[in-house]
Design a protein around this motif. Structure first.
Motif, PDB file in Angstrom:
ATOM      1  N   LEU A 142       9.599  -9.565 -18.290  1.00  0.00           N
ATOM      2  CA  LEU A 142      10.400  -8.668 -17.261  1.00  0.00           C
ATOM      3  C   LEU A 142      10.126  -7.818 -17.091  1.00  0.00           C
ATOM      4  O   LEU A 142       9.951  -6.435 -16.345  1.00  0.00           O
ATOM      5  N   GLU A 143      10.267  -6.935 -18.586  1.00  0.00           N
ATOM      6  CA  GLU A 143       9.699  -5.808 -18.815  1.00  0.00           C
ATOM      7  C   GLU A 143       8.435  -5.166 -18.856  1.00  0.00           C
ATOM      8  O   GLU A 143       8.322  -3.857 -18.673  1.00  0.00           O
ATOM      9  N   LYS A 144       7.512  -6.426 -19.205  1.00  0.00           N
ATOM     10  CA  LYS A 144       6.411  -6.092 -18.781  1.00  0.00           C
ATOM     11  C   LYS A 144       6.220  -5.706 -17.975  1.00  0.00           C
ATOM     12  O   LYS A 144       6.255  -4.340 -16.941  1.00  0.00           O
ATOM     13  N   THR A 145       6.841  -6.342 -16.533  1.00  0.00           N
ATOM     14  CA  THR A 145       6.420  -6.409 -14.944  1.00  0.00           C
ATOM     15  C   THR A 145       7.083  -4.738 -14.157  1.00  0.00           C
ATOM     16  O   THR A 145       7.189  -4.659 -14.234  1.00  0.00           O
ATOM     17  N   ILE A 146       8.473  -4.929 -14.921  1.00  0.00           N
ATOM     18  CA  ILE A 146       9.403  -3.479 -14.917  1.00  0.00           C
ATOM     19  C   ILE A 146       7.899  -2.154 -15.304  1.00  0.00           C
ATOM     20  O   ILE A 146       7.821  -1.339 -14.442  1.00  0.00           O
ATOM     21  N   THR A 147       8.062  -1.960 -15.875  1.00  0.00           N
ATOM     22  CA  THR A 147       6.620  -1.282 -16.972  1.00  0.00           C
ATOM     23  C   THR A 147       5.580  -0.616 -16.258  1.00  0.00           C
ATOM     24  O   THR A 147       4.965   0.117 -15.482  1.00  0.00           O
ATOM     25  N   PHE A 148       5.110  -2.448 -15.285  1.00  0.00           N
ATOM     26  CA  PHE A 148       3.456  -1.955 -14.940  1.00  0.00           C
ATOM     27  C   PHE A 148       4.256  -1.176 -13.067  1.00  0.00           C
ATOM     28  O   PHE A 148       3.164  -0.396 -13.153  1.00  0.00           O
ATOM     29  N   CYS A 149       5.506  -1.994 -12.718  1.00  0.00           N
ATOM     30  CA  CYS A 149       5.871  -1.171 -11.550  1.00  0.00           C
ATOM     31  C   CYS A 149       6.040   0.150 -11.403  1.00  0.00           C
ATOM     32  O   CYS A 149       5.485   1.500 -10.548  1.00  0.00           O
ATOM     33  N   LYS A 150       7.100   0.608 -12.638  1.00  0.00           N
ATOM     34  CA  LYS A 150       6.778   1.906 -12.977  1.00  0.00           C
ATOM     35  C   LYS A 150       5.953   2.536 -12.892  1.00  0.00           C
ATOM     36  O   LYS A 150       5.553   3.710 -12.171  1.00  0.00           O
ATOM     37  N   ASP A 151       4.763   2.121 -13.799  1.00  0.00           N
ATOM     38  CA  ASP A 151       3.209   2.950 -14.400  1.00  0.00           C
ATOM     39  C   ASP A 151       2.729   3.379 -12.523  1.00  0.00           C
ATOM     40  O   ASP A 151       1.975   3.835 -12.571  1.00  0.00           O
ATOM     41  N   LYS A 152       2.685   1.902 -11.883  1.00  0.00           N
ATOM     42  CA  LYS A 152       1.874   2.233 -10.246  1.00  0.00           C
ATOM     43  C   LYS A 152       2.930   3.228  -9.693  1.00  0.00           C
ATOM     44  O   LYS A 152       2.512   2.615  -8.733  1.00  0.00           O
ATOM     45  N   SER A 194       0.751  -1.400  -0.377  1.00  0.00           N
ATOM     46  CA  SER A 194      -0.268   0.141   0.254  1.00  0.00           C
ATOM     47  C   SER A 194       0.952   1.869  -0.060  1.00  0.00           C
ATOM     48  O   SER A 194       0.640   2.017  -0.080  1.00  0.00           O
ATOM     49  N   THR A 195       1.711   1.127   0.074  1.00  0.00           N
ATOM     50  CA  THR A 195       3.356   2.472   0.707  1.00  0.00           C
ATOM     51  C   THR A 195       3.416   2.546  -0.785  1.00  0.00           C
ATOM     52  O   THR A 195       4.551   3.754  -0.925  1.00  0.00           O
ATOM     53  N   LYS A 196       3.650   1.444  -1.850  1.00  0.00           N
ATOM     54  CA  LYS A 196       3.986   1.297  -3.015  1.00  0.00           C
ATOM     55  C   LYS A 196       5.541   1.512  -3.164  1.00  0.00           C
ATOM     56  O   LYS A 196       6.226   2.172  -3.798  1.00  0.00           O
ATOM     57  N   GLU A 197       5.998   1.255  -2.433  1.00  0.00           N
ATOM     58  CA  GLU A 197       7.593   0.843  -2.078  1.00  0.00           C
ATOM     59  C   GLU A 197       7.954  -0.233  -2.842  1.00  0.00           C
ATOM     60  O   GLU A 197       9.024   0.249  -3.722  1.00  0.00           O
ATOM     61  N   LYS A 198       8.023  -1.140  -2.660  1.00  0.00           N
ATOM     62  CA  LYS A 198       8.281  -2.319  -3.151  1.00  0.00           C
ATOM     63  C   LYS A 198       7.829  -3.906  -3.511  1.00  0.00           C
ATOM     64  O   LYS A 198       6.136  -3.490  -3.442  1.00  0.00           O
ATOM     65  N   LEU A 200      16.102  -3.999  -7.726  1.00  0.00           N
ATOM     66  CA  LEU A 200      16.251  -3.399  -8.856  1.00  0.00           C
ATOM     67  C   LEU A 200      15.055  -1.762  -8.473  1.00  0.00           C
ATOM     68  O   LEU A 200      14.464  -1.889  -8.556  1.00  0.00           O
ATOM     69  N   LYS A 201      15.988  -0.430  -8.467  1.00  0.00           N
ATOM     70  CA  LYS A 201      15.199   0.992  -8.914  1.00  0.00           C
ATOM     71  C   LYS A 201      14.465   0.960  -9.778  1.00  0.00           C
ATOM     72  O   LYS A 201      15.128   1.174 -11.068  1.00  0.00           O
ATOM     73  N   VAL A 202      13.010   1.485  -9.404  1.00  0.00           N
ATOM     74  CA  VAL A 202      12.132   1.556 -10.883  1.00  0.00           C
ATOM     75  C   VAL A 202      11.818   2.735 -10.699  1.00  0.00           C
ATOM     76  O   VAL A 202      11.371   3.340 -12.071  1.00  0.00           O
TER      77      VAL A 202
END
Length: 156
Positions: free
Chosen positions: A103-113, A77-81, A153-155
């Motif tokens: 993995l790229e799709k996952t990283i993009t999802f995490c960046k977008d969120k 909920s803190t959108k940290e990890k 990875l820092k996103v």
């Protein structure tokens, strides 16, 4: 369902949300689990329920065939990890950039969120997986247990 094509159009990535779809894909990929302790019906059932309820599950199809998946949690909920639980590519589909695309799709999802980091716990004997994550700029973070380590990875 959303699709993502690779450059030659052979790869489609779909977000699966229903338990049965997730279970069926995991069942197809079970022989390719690095840790064969997970290759049990009760564990696959339990994980499929968890992924359907709490996780994000992307499936890769290569030329129409299920080639692999990534399952991860982005529910902090803190959108940290965010945390990758499994990334599995069936043996006949490896070395086609399918794992990298997932993995790229996952990283993009995490960046977008707006998540800050994405991590994975990797068995210390799984050299292939360690090299894969390092190739994608994940860094060793800490020991997770006497047999595994966290890579991060820092996103954002």
């Amino acid at each position: 369902m959303q699709f993502q094509d690779n450059k030659d159009g052979d790869l489609k990535i779909v977000k699966a949300v229903e338990y049965q779809s997730i279970y069926n894909l995991m069942e197809r990929c079970r022989d390719d689990f690095y840790n064969q302790a997970f290759n049990r019906d009760d564990i696959i059932d339990n994980l499929a329920h968890k992924f359907a309820k709490f996780g994000i599950f992307f499936v890769a199809y290569y030329k129409g065939e299920p080639a692999g998946f990534v399952a991860f949690y982005a529910n902090d909920s803190t959108k940290e990890k965010a945390y990758i639980s499994m990334i599995i590519i069936r043996s006949g589909f490896q070395h086609k950039r399918i794992g990298s695309s997932l993995l790229e799709k996952t990283i993009t999802f995490c960046k977008d969120k707006e998540f800050q980091t994405l991590s994975a716990e990797i068995d210390d004997t799984n050299i292939k997986s360690i090299k894969f994550f390092k190739k994608h700029h994940f860094k060793y973070f800490s020991k997770a247990s006497n047999k595994s380590s966290y890579y991060i990875l820092k996103v954002n």
